[in-house]
Design an enzyme around this catalytic site. Structure first.
Site, PDB file in Angstrom:
ATOM      1  CB  THR A 186      -0.954   0.031   1.198  1.00 15.58           C
ATOM      2  OG1 THR A 186      -1.628   1.286   1.200  1.00 15.58           O
ATOM      3  CG2 THR A 186      -0.240  -0.156   2.536  1.00 15.58           C
ATOM      4  CD  GLU A 331      -2.228   0.021   5.674  1.00  9.26           C
ATOM      5  OE1 GLU A 331      -3.315   0.063   5.053  1.00  9.26           O
ATOM      6  OE2 GLU A 331      -1.308   0.831   5.497  1.00  9.26           O
ATOM      7  CE  LYS A 440      -7.759   4.700  -1.751  1.00  7.79           C
ATOM      8  NZ  LYS A 440      -8.465   3.776  -0.898  1.00  7.79           N
TER       9      LYS A 440
HETATM   10  P1  AMP Z   1      -6.637   1.445   0.911  1.00 13.39           P
HETATM   11  O1  AMP Z   1      -5.571   0.916   1.771  1.00 13.39           O
HETATM   12  O2  AMP Z   1      -6.204   1.708  -0.478  1.00 13.39           O
HETATM   13  O3  AMP Z   1      -7.870   0.612   1.000  1.00 13.39           O
HETATM   14  O4  AMP Z   1      -7.028   2.873   1.478  1.00 13.39           O
HETATM   15  C1  AMP Z   1      -7.504   3.063   2.775  1.00 13.39           C
HETATM   16  C2  AMP Z   1      -7.817   4.505   2.980  1.00 13.39           C
HETATM   17  O5  AMP Z   1      -8.804   4.950   2.050  1.00 13.39           O
HETATM   18  C3  AMP Z   1      -8.391   4.844   4.336  1.00 13.39           C
HETATM   19  O6  AMP Z   1      -7.403   4.970   5.325  1.00 13.39           O
HETATM   20  C4  AMP Z   1      -9.099   6.156   4.032  1.00 13.39           C
HETATM   21  O7  AMP Z   1      -8.194   7.245   4.000  1.00 13.39           O
HETATM   22  C5  AMP Z   1      -9.634   5.924   2.640  1.00 13.39           C
HETATM   23  N1  AMP Z   1     -11.003   5.380   2.716  1.00 13.39           N
HETATM   24  C6  AMP Z   1     -11.381   4.086   2.630  1.00 13.39           C
HETATM   25  N2  AMP Z   1     -12.719   3.972   2.753  1.00 13.39           N
HETATM   26  C7  AMP Z   1     -13.199   5.219   2.916  1.00 13.39           C
HETATM   27  C8  AMP Z   1     -14.502   5.766   3.135  1.00 13.39           C
HETATM   28  N3  AMP Z   1     -15.585   4.999   3.158  1.00 13.39           N
HETATM   29  N4  AMP Z   1     -14.592   7.103   3.297  1.00 13.39           N
HETATM   30  C9  AMP Z   1     -13.511   7.895   3.258  1.00 13.39           C
HETATM   31  N5  AMP Z   1     -12.258   7.445   3.068  1.00 13.39           N
HETATM   32  C10 AMP Z   1     -12.098   6.124   2.895  1.00 13.39           C
END
Ligand code: AMP
Length: 543
Positions: A186, A331, A440
């Site tokens: 990640t 994670e 993101k």
């Molecule tokens: P990933 O490891 O690529 O799944 O990214 C995780 C991160 O995405 C989290 O720590 C958040 O910053 C963001 N994220 C994931 N789900 C959400 C959600 N429902 N609303 C806002 N941010 C999110």
């Protein structure tokens, strides 16, 4: 006194064995990279996973060895999920959207020995193979008729030929349930990408929760289509959850546009799905423009980025599809929260239900959450206080691969998510900000630091900072903020031009804004909070 119950290990291979025995003819339907739709049942998938495992053993793959994949959601990738982990090797899913530098860094860091690659992604391997001294074999996930020639990769192997002569009778070995099963990098933190190493135990426990009524409520009546890629936190566990619960599985291959997803959903009567907001926006717009209805769909798990409230409303108003808003992280395997309705809430008026769905949601059983202030002291869960969000639980990371990123872990067993949030008295969590320095966009990470470093090389640039700004389609896009060197008159176009070839094209900042000075904190770090406040009313150019 200890309990007197059997201590059977929880292993991923048990899921596919179970599905083969209990749901032999329930189908996995895949849109293949080669074109046609492929379909077979769990019994055949299990047999081919074993053939693959036998072939891997023949290639010299040993327990603990990393086997890389660069592939879309498809049946051969599914077989790798079980065939690799089933023999105690570690499935390392690489994200094909990364830059060649990142792919090379990650494959080397993971020490991948064998790499499996989808036909149309072979150029990625060709571009970096010279930098992968540890990779012994590259296998193209196709049959002989479609095998490409490659002048760059020597001795390309063909997936179908590799497994063809194998008996498929292997009995999965038994080992410690804490054995590593899969690996996902990640970039969701600062610095180089970090490896999250899942175990068999964490995966099986997480899968049970995904299946449960608290999240997706999967049964043999359901047909599940994960739009979320199998290289994103194991497709949020759905490729384990569907066979565990006897649901049919539909895998969309590389075609992730609205029209292709709609066609597959309609043809296969998909009723449950999962993915990031960007893909759903494309699907909703496709339906609206063509007067189509998602007739079979019942609910979809959306997460990975904040969901626009309008999306929740549209899914319900236009298709009677219930949005389950999920929050989680690579994670966290990735499930942390999910907004299923508590008793009585389903009967609330639409707007009140949408209020609940628009929050990131309540933690599922197995995930504990708390918020802390800058000094690490606990903050109240009163819906007002906002602080750094920490989590712990049996499917949450305990340390990154090779001991990196130690700062993310507290000495008493909590993991720093890098999200800033408040928690309401009913446990609902609402994200208010992000302390990690990343953007993101369309569900994929863009490293602000990499962008800043690249921009700093541009003649005329004294200092550069990158923040994410809201975007209707991609959720966030990067805005580059530049302080010019004294006397320099470098322009937006010159900076953007300078970045070409130095970063992935889709990382290119949508705009460059010039200011006199970038604010810094006491330790000299750029104060992104102050910059975000400065640009809070800024909107991106619409061109
Ligand atoms: P990933 O490891 O690529 O799944 O990214 C995780 C991160 O995405 C989290 O720590 C958040 O910053 C963001 N994220 C994931 N789900 C959400 C959600 N429902 N609303 C806002 N941010 C999110």
């Amino acid at each position: 006194m200890l309990g007197l119950m059997q201590d059977r290990p929880l292993l991923i291979s048990q899921i596919i064995d179970f599905a083969a025995a209990s749901y032999p003819d329930v189908e996995i339907v895949s849109r293949s990279v080669e074109g046609p739709i492929h379909r077979y049942g769990y019994r055949d998938a299990a047999r081919r996973s074993k053939q693959l495992a036998e072939a891997l053993l023949g290639l010299g793959v040993k327990p603990g060895d990393r086997v890389g994949t660069i592939a879309w959601n498809g049946y051969r990738h599914f077989e790798l999920y079980y065939g690799v982990s089933g023999i105690g090797a570690v499935l390392h899913t690489l994200n094909p959207r990364l830059t060649p530098d990142h792919v090379a860094y990650i494959a080397n860091h993971a020490e991948d020995k064998v790499v499996f690659v989808d036909l149309n992604l072979l150029p990625i391997v060709e571009g970096v193979i010279d930098r992968l001294p540890l990779v012994k074999h590259v296998v193209v996930m196709t049959d002989r008729a479609h095998m490409p020639a490659s002048s760059k990769v020597k001795n390309l192997l063909c997936y179908e030929e590799l497994i063809a002569g194998q008996p498929g009778t292997l009995v999965w070995p038994e080992f410690d349930e804490r054995t590593a099963s899969s690996l996902c990098y990640t970039s969701g933190t600062t610095g180089n990408p970090k490896g999250v190493v899942y175990s068999h135990r964490s995966t099986v426990l997480h899968t049970w929760m995904m299946c449960s009524g608290a999240v997706l409520g999967l049964t043999p009546d359901n047909t599940v289509l994960p739009v979320v890629p199998m290289f994103h936190a194991n497709a949020w566990g759905l490729v384990y959850a569907a066979p565990m619960s006897g649901s049919a599985l539909v895998l969309p291959g590389p075609a992730l546009d609205g029209a292709s997803i709609y066609a597959l959903m309609d043809a296969e009567k998909v009723d449950i799905s999962a993915g990031v907001p960007t893909v759903w926006l494309a699907l909703l717009n496709h339906c609206e423009q063509n007067g189509l209805k998602l007739a079979a769909m019942k609910r979809t798990l959306i997460g990975g980025s904040a969901i626009p409230r309008a999306m929740i409303e549209r899914f319900w108003r236009e298709h009677e599809v219930e949005v389950v808003h999920g929050w989680g992280m690579t994670e966290m395997s990735p499930l942390g929260t999910a907004t299923r309705f508590n008793r009585g809430e389903r009967a609330l008026p639409d707007q009140q239900r949408h209020d609940i769905q628009a929050k990131q949601g309540r933690p599922v059983f197995g995930v504990e959450m708390k918020i802390v202030d800058d000094a690490g002291a606990d903050l109240p869960k009163d819906g007002v206080a906002s602080g750094d969000l920490l989590v712990r639980g049996p499917w949450i990371v305990n340390g990154y691969m090779k001991g990196e990123g130690k700062g993310a872990f507290t000495s008493d067993g909590w993991f720093h998510t890098g999200d800033v949030s408040k928690i309401e008295p009913d446990q609902s969590m609402v994200i208010t900000d992000r302390s990690k320095d990343v953007i993101k966009s369309g569900g994929e990470w863009i490293s602000s630091i990499d962008l800043e470093n690249a921009a700093m090389g541009c003649p005329g640039v004294a200092e550069a900072a990158v923040i994410g700004v809201a975007h209707p389609k991609w959720d966030e896009r990067p805005l580059l903020i530049v302080v010019r060197k004294p006397g320099a008159d470098v322009s937006k176009e010159q900076v953007q031009e300078f970045l070409v070839g130095k970063i992935a094209k889709w990382w290119t900042p949508d705009d460059v804004q010039f200011i006199d000075a970038i604010p810094h904190g006491a330790t000299g770090k750029i104060l992104k909070t102050a910059l975000r406040a400065h640009f809070k009313d800024y909107t991106l150019p619409t061109a």
